[in-house]
Design an enzyme around this catalytic site. Structure first.
Site, PDB file in Angstrom:
ATOM      1  N   TYR A 312       0.816  -1.213   0.000  1.00  0.00           N
ATOM      2  CA  TYR A 312       0.000   0.000   0.000  1.00  0.00           C
ATOM      3  C   TYR A 312       0.849   1.262   0.000  1.00  0.00           C
ATOM      4  CZ  TYR A 312      -3.413  -3.540   1.005  1.00  0.00           C
ATOM      5  OH  TYR A 312      -4.183  -4.667   0.914  1.00  0.00           O
ATOM      6  N   GLN A 314       3.631   1.571  -1.583  1.00  0.00           N
ATOM      7  CA  GLN A 314       4.284   1.758  -2.882  1.00  0.00           C
ATOM      8  C   GLN A 314       3.528   2.749  -3.747  1.00  0.00           C
ATOM      9  OE1 GLN A 314       3.093  -1.629  -5.918  1.00  0.00           O
ATOM     10  NE2 GLN A 314       4.088  -2.641  -4.199  1.00  0.00           N
ATOM     11  N   GLN A 316       1.278   5.032  -2.694  1.00  0.00           N
ATOM     12  CA  GLN A 316       1.119   6.322  -2.029  1.00  0.00           C
ATOM     13  C   GLN A 316       2.391   7.167  -2.080  1.00  0.00           C
ATOM     14  OE1 GLN A 316      -1.232   6.143   1.773  1.00  0.00           O
ATOM     15  NE2 GLN A 316      -1.350   3.959   1.308  1.00  0.00           N
ATOM     16  N   HIS A 338      -2.780  -0.054  -8.513  1.00  0.00           N
ATOM     17  CA  HIS A 338      -2.773   1.320  -8.012  1.00  0.00           C
ATOM     18  C   HIS A 338      -1.415   1.981  -8.258  1.00  0.00           C
ATOM     19  CE1 HIS A 338      -6.562   0.438  -5.935  1.00  0.00           C
ATOM     20  NE2 HIS A 338      -6.663   1.725  -5.706  1.00  0.00           N
TER      21      HIS A 338
END
EC number: 6.5.1.4
Length: 374
Positions: A312, A314, A316, A338
């Site tokens: 997560y 990575q 952001q 994402h």
């Protein structure tokens, strides 16, 4: 996928790649910083319920207030948005208040606003109070931002913190979070990040942070299950609200497992999960829900422990890598959709160059930043 019209409005398709709210948040952040008009179509076209939800609308309107933007299509359910930002304005001493109006995720609003606030004029620190959901599905819980992401961003020169005054869960919300940000000032940019080696955890640093609203008997079942399944973890129940006497018939519960580096205090492994409980299922049903939540959080924690940057973090980190003044390198596992989406739009909006190289079962993401204004 993107094009510029004669009016110099950048056109963004919101249904490509991950096709969700991240495209909207990052596009609004880049556009506001660059003072670049954009039009987003097919907003959240990759989701089962396309269009703007309350948390997306709250983030857009908050960003617009920071630059006196002209906005068209800003309504719940809208699948098209035109956003024409003006110059960033100084935030008043009283700060900014953002009311999502539901249990929509406060963390997603913060994701949209943080890059903008770093570039806002004035000495700061700027205060933004966000009300809504603090620990809700499909979004980072507040403890992830405060304990994992923000400490890592501080190594890049991002001075920001979060104070949680009240927790908010599905379906009611009611949480309250204050974001404090010190702006960079005078056209400054943050520095790149070099995070390519796994840091060593400290002895006895494993912590299990529990959150939720529950009756005392459910809390007892939860702590017993954690003690049996995760004997090496210290359990923190400070963020749980309880009701005695069986008055509470249902509620939310969540957990985050973290392990910190012995030298830096940075989180090196993390896993989290959220669930719900209801007395209608009986004790066996509640215990089954607890066991499933613990199992999923532990799986995520173990996956994180096997990689340098967790799944997560990575995606952001990408927007901050693109906005930095110096190169960045991070090592992670398989790139999430994402992350690939974040890289795509970083290259749409800036002249940063990203390279992804597979090395011994891991991926190295390198960013050579360029001008923030493409």
């Amino acid at each position: 996928m993107t094009s510029s019209s004669p009016m110099h409005i950048l056109s963004i398709q919101g249904n490509i790649l991950e096709g969700g709210g991240q495209i909207l948040r990052n596009s609004i952040a880049y556009a506001t910083i660059q003072r670049r008009p954009i039009r987003i179509t097919n907003i959240r076209g990759g989701r089962s319920t396309p269009g703007l939800r309350k948390q997306h609308l709250a983030g857009i309107l908050a960003a617009a207030s920071l630059c006196n933007a002209q906005v068209e299509g800003a309504s719940v359910g809208s699948t098209e948005l035109t956003y024409v930002p003006g110059p960033l304005v100084e935030i008043p001493a009283t700060g900014l208040r953002v009311d999502i109006g539901s249990a929509g995720a406060c963390s997603l609003v913060i994701q949209a606003l943080l890059p903008i606030l770093l570039h806002a004029p004035g000495p700061g620190p700027f205060k933004v109070v966000v009300t809504g959901g603090t620990d809700v599905p499909f979004s980072p819980p507040m403890d992830y931002l405060s304990s994992v992401l923000f400490p890592r961003l501080r190594t890049m020169g991002v001075c920001a913190s979060i104070d949680v005054a009240a927790r908010g869960y599905m379906p009611a919300g009611g949480g309250e979070v204050t974001l404090s940000v010190v702006p960079l000032g005078n056209g400054q940019r943050i520095q790149g990040i070099e995070w390519v080696g796994k840091e060593s955890p400290a002895d006895g640093s494993q912590l299990c942070v529990l959150t939720g609203s529950m009756s005392e008997d459910v809390l007892g079942m939860l702590t017993t299950s954690v003690a049996e399944s995760l004997p090496a973890f210290t359990v923190d129940t400070c963020n749980i609200s309880t009701a005695a006497g069986g008055k509470l018939k249902s509620g939310a519960m969540g957990m985050m497992l973290i392990d910190k580096c012995a030298d830096t205090g940075q989180v090196v492994s993390v896993g989290s999960n959220l669930s719900t409980w209801t007395k209608k299922k009986g004790n066996d049903g509640i215990q089954k829900s607890i066991k499933h939540m613990v199992q999923l959080a532990l799986q995520e924690y173990e996956h994180s422990a096997a990689h340098v940057v967790d799944e997560y973090q990575q995606d952001q980190l990408i927007i901050f890598m693109a906005l930095a003044h110096s190169p960045s390198s991070i090592v992670t596992g398989e790139l999430s959709l994402h992350t690939r989406t974040a890289i795509h739009f970083a290259q749409v909006f800036t002249s940063a160059e990203f390279q992804v190289e597979a090395v011994e079962g891991r991926n190295v993401i390198r960013c050579i930043p360029g001008s923030v204004q493409k």
